[in-house]
Design a protein around this motif. Structure first.
Motif, mmCIF file in Angstrom:
data_model
loop_
_atom_site.group_PDB
_atom_site.id
_atom_site.type_symbol
_atom_site.label_atom_id
_atom_site.label_comp_id
_atom_site.label_asym_id
_atom_site.label_seq_id
_atom_site.Cartn_x
_atom_site.Cartn_y
_atom_site.Cartn_z
ATOM 1 N N THR A 1 32.192 52.003 33.368
ATOM 2 C CA THR A 1 33.404 51.189 33.504
ATOM 3 C C THR A 1 34.333 51.686 34.606
ATOM 4 O O THR A 1 35.419 51.132 34.790
ATOM 5 C CB THR A 1 34.186 51.149 32.174
ATOM 6 N N ARG A 2 33.921 52.682 35.343
ATOM 7 C CA ARG A 2 34.742 53.260 36.415
ATOM 8 C C ARG A 2 35.153 52.203 37.450
ATOM 9 O O ARG A 2 36.226 52.283 38.039
ATOM 10 C CB ARG A 2 33.948 54.381 37.087
ATOM 11 N N TYR A 3 34.297 51.210 37.650
ATOM 12 C CA TYR A 3 34.582 50.167 38.651
ATOM 13 C C TYR A 3 35.919 49.483 38.388
ATOM 14 O O TYR A 3 36.564 48.986 39.315
ATOM 15 C CB TYR A 3 33.453 49.126 38.689
ATOM 16 N N LEU A 4 36.382 49.464 37.146
ATOM 17 C CA LEU A 4 37.654 48.826 36.823
ATOM 18 C C LEU A 4 38.842 49.569 37.418
ATOM 19 O O LEU A 4 39.947 49.021 37.511
ATOM 20 C CB LEU A 4 37.830 48.730 35.302
ATOM 21 N N PHE A 5 38.621 50.810 37.829
ATOM 22 C CA PHE A 5 39.685 51.633 38.391
ATOM 23 C C PHE A 5 39.454 51.967 39.861
ATOM 24 O O PHE A 5 40.190 52.742 40.437
ATOM 25 C CB PHE A 5 39.830 52.931 37.591
ATOM 26 N N GLU A 6 38.439 51.393 40.475
ATOM 27 C CA GLU A 6 38.127 51.723 41.865
ATOM 28 C C GLU A 6 38.829 50.825 42.880
ATOM 29 O O GLU A 6 38.871 51.144 44.060
ATOM 30 C CB GLU A 6 36.613 51.707 42.080
ATOM 31 N N SER A 7 39.353 49.717 42.425
ATOM 32 C CA SER A 7 40.116 48.820 43.299
ATOM 33 C C SER A 7 41.225 48.208 42.443
ATOM 34 O O SER A 7 41.196 48.326 41.223
ATOM 35 C CB SER A 7 39.199 47.744 43.896
ATOM 36 N N PRO A 8 42.192 47.552 43.062
ATOM 37 C CA PRO A 8 43.282 46.987 42.263
ATOM 38 C C PRO A 8 42.773 46.041 41.184
ATOM 39 O O PRO A 8 41.869 45.241 41.411
ATOM 40 C CB PRO A 8 44.117 46.232 43.304
ATOM 41 N N LEU A 9 43.332 46.186 39.994
ATOM 42 C CA LEU A 9 43.037 45.298 38.873
ATOM 43 C C LEU A 9 44.364 44.670 38.477
ATOM 44 O O LEU A 9 45.211 45.305 37.870
ATOM 45 C CB LEU A 9 42.427 46.064 37.700
ATOM 46 N N LEU A 10 44.555 43.433 38.909
ATOM 47 C CA LEU A 10 45.816 42.734 38.703
ATOM 48 C C LEU A 10 45.630 41.606 37.704
ATOM 49 O O LEU A 10 44.592 40.946 37.690
ATOM 50 C CB LEU A 10 46.326 42.172 40.032
ATOM 51 N N VAL A 11 46.638 41.386 36.889
ATOM 52 C CA VAL A 11 46.600 40.349 35.866
ATOM 53 C C VAL A 11 47.704 39.335 36.169
ATOM 54 O O VAL A 11 48.866 39.711 36.334
ATOM 55 C CB VAL A 11 46.808 40.965 34.464
ATOM 56 N N ASP A 12 47.334 38.070 36.234
ATOM 57 C CA ASP A 12 48.310 37.001 36.442
ATOM 58 C C ASP A 12 48.665 36.412 35.074
ATOM 59 O O ASP A 12 47.869 35.693 34.473
ATOM 60 C CB ASP A 12 47.734 35.923 37.358
ATOM 61 N N SER A 13 49.835 36.756 34.603
ATOM 62 C CA SER A 13 50.275 36.281 33.289
ATOM 63 C C SER A 13 51.330 35.187 33.397
ATOM 64 O O SER A 13 52.040 34.908 32.435
ATOM 65 C CB SER A 13 50.815 37.457 32.474
ATOM 66 N N SER A 14 51.414 34.560 34.562
ATOM 67 C CA SER A 14 52.480 33.567 34.766
ATOM 68 C C SER A 14 52.396 32.405 33.777
ATOM 69 O O SER A 14 53.428 31.890 33.343
ATOM 70 C CB SER A 14 52.478 33.062 36.210
ATOM 71 N N ASP A 15 51.181 31.993 33.382
ATOM 72 C CA ASP A 15 51.076 30.916 32.392
ATOM 73 C C ASP A 15 51.633 31.344 31.039
ATOM 74 O O ASP A 15 52.337 30.578 30.381
ATOM 75 C CB ASP A 15 49.620 30.465 32.224
ATOM 76 N N ALA A 16 51.320 32.563 30.607
ATOM 77 C CA ALA A 16 51.852 33.047 29.327
ATOM 78 C C ALA A 16 53.365 33.161 29.379
ATOM 79 O O ALA A 16 54.057 32.808 28.414
ATOM 80 C CB ALA A 16 51.221 34.395 28.970
ATOM 81 N N GLU A 17 53.878 33.614 30.505
ATOM 82 C CA GLU A 17 55.326 33.733 30.647
ATOM 83 C C GLU A 17 55.987 32.364 30.608
ATOM 84 O O GLU A 17 56.975 32.154 29.902
ATOM 85 C CB GLU A 17 55.659 34.467 31.944
ATOM 86 N N ARG A 18 55.439 31.425 31.350
ATOM 87 C CA ARG A 18 56.031 30.100 31.471
ATOM 88 C C ARG A 18 55.832 29.258 30.205
ATOM 89 O O ARG A 18 56.770 28.645 29.700
ATOM 90 C CB ARG A 18 55.422 29.386 32.689
ATOM 91 N N LEU A 19 54.618 29.238 29.673
ATOM 92 C CA LEU A 19 54.295 28.347 28.561
ATOM 93 C C LEU A 19 54.553 28.951 27.187
ATOM 94 O O LEU A 19 54.814 28.212 26.230
ATOM 95 C CB LEU A 19 52.836 27.897 28.661
ATOM 96 N N LEU A 20 54.464 30.269 27.087
ATOM 97 C CA LEU A 20 54.660 30.913 25.780
ATOM 98 C C LEU A 20 55.995 31.647 25.693
ATOM 99 O O LEU A 20 56.395 32.078 24.616
ATOM 100 C CB LEU A 20 53.517 31.892 25.491
ATOM 101 N N GLY A 21 56.663 31.832 26.836
ATOM 102 C CA GLY A 21 57.969 32.471 26.833
ATOM 103 C C GLY A 21 57.945 33.969 26.567
ATOM 104 O O GLY A 21 58.890 34.517 26.012
ATOM 105 N N VAL A 22 56.871 34.636 26.954
ATOM 106 C CA VAL A 22 56.771 36.083 26.756
ATOM 107 C C VAL A 22 56.847 36.804 28.102
ATOM 108 O O VAL A 22 56.487 36.240 29.129
ATOM 109 C CB VAL A 22 55.467 36.471 26.013
ATOM 110 N N GLU A 23 57.341 38.030 28.078
ATOM 111 C CA GLU A 23 57.455 38.845 29.288
ATOM 112 C C GLU A 23 56.925 40.238 28.996
ATOM 113 O O GLU A 23 56.912 40.677 27.847
ATOM 114 C CB GLU A 23 58.922 38.991 29.709
ATOM 115 N N ALA A 24 56.564 40.951 30.039
ATOM 116 C CA ALA A 24 56.120 42.332 29.895
ATOM 117 C C ALA A 24 57.319 43.235 29.673
ATOM 118 O O ALA A 24 58.357 43.080 30.304
ATOM 119 C CB ALA A 24 55.357 42.783 31.140
#
Length: 163
Positions: A125-148
């Motif tokens: 699973t090292r590959y998950l840390f070898e380059s940027p791993l970005l998560v787009d949560s804009s739908d959850a923020e907009r539609l569900l009203g949650v924030e990090a």
């Protein structure tokens, strides 16, 4: 599993998250880096220590699950839990600062080091840390009203288990 749920005749929403931080969370960070930080020792981690990575707070997962369960919107879709993005080095340094530690040295485990330590799953699973791993949560923020939550809140809650 998601593909099976999407094909089923029952409504479903999937909630996806990244590597966990928070009280009770077990992650590569809490297993590998955190003990060394607490002991004020040189810290080793996996992958590119400067590659930005998504970190998900367990309490934000819970908030997102509750918000999704109350959603009256579209079913048959996935949401990413709002997460904070920081490189392993940033997370290590922020954690150390919160503990009043000064981490002088960090390094990334090589594959031979991981093999010698019996970390076979980390090699896979090292590959998950070898380059940027970005998560787009804009739908959850907009539609569900949650924030990090803030990275500092995530770290503080993670430390509750270890001090």
């Amino acid at each position: 599993m998601w593909q099976r749920a999407a094909r089923a005749s029952v409504p479903a929403i999937e909630i996806r998250s990244s590597d966990y931080l928070g009280h009770g969370a077990i992650s590569y960070f809490s297993l590998i880096a955190l003990p060394a930080i607490i002991e004020d020792q040189p810290v080793a981690f996996i992958g590119d220590l400067d590659a930005t990575h998504a970190w998900t707070f367990t309490k934000d997962v819970a908030r997102t699950l509750v918000a999704a369960s109350r959603s009256t919107g579209e079913w048959g879709r996935a949401f990413h839990v709002p997460s904070q993005h920081a490189s392993p080095n940033e997370l290590i340094r922020k954690t150390a600062a919160m503990l009043g530690r000064n981490i002088a040295e960090t390094h990334s485990y090589s594959i031979p080091e991981m093999e010698a330590l019996g970390m076979q799953e980390l090699i896979e699973t090292r590959y998950l840390f070898e380059s940027p791993l970005l998560v787009d949560s804009s739908d959850a923020e907009r539609l569900l009203g949650v924030e990090a939550s803030s990275l500092e809140e995530m770290i503080a809650d993670t430390l509750r288990d270890h001090l």
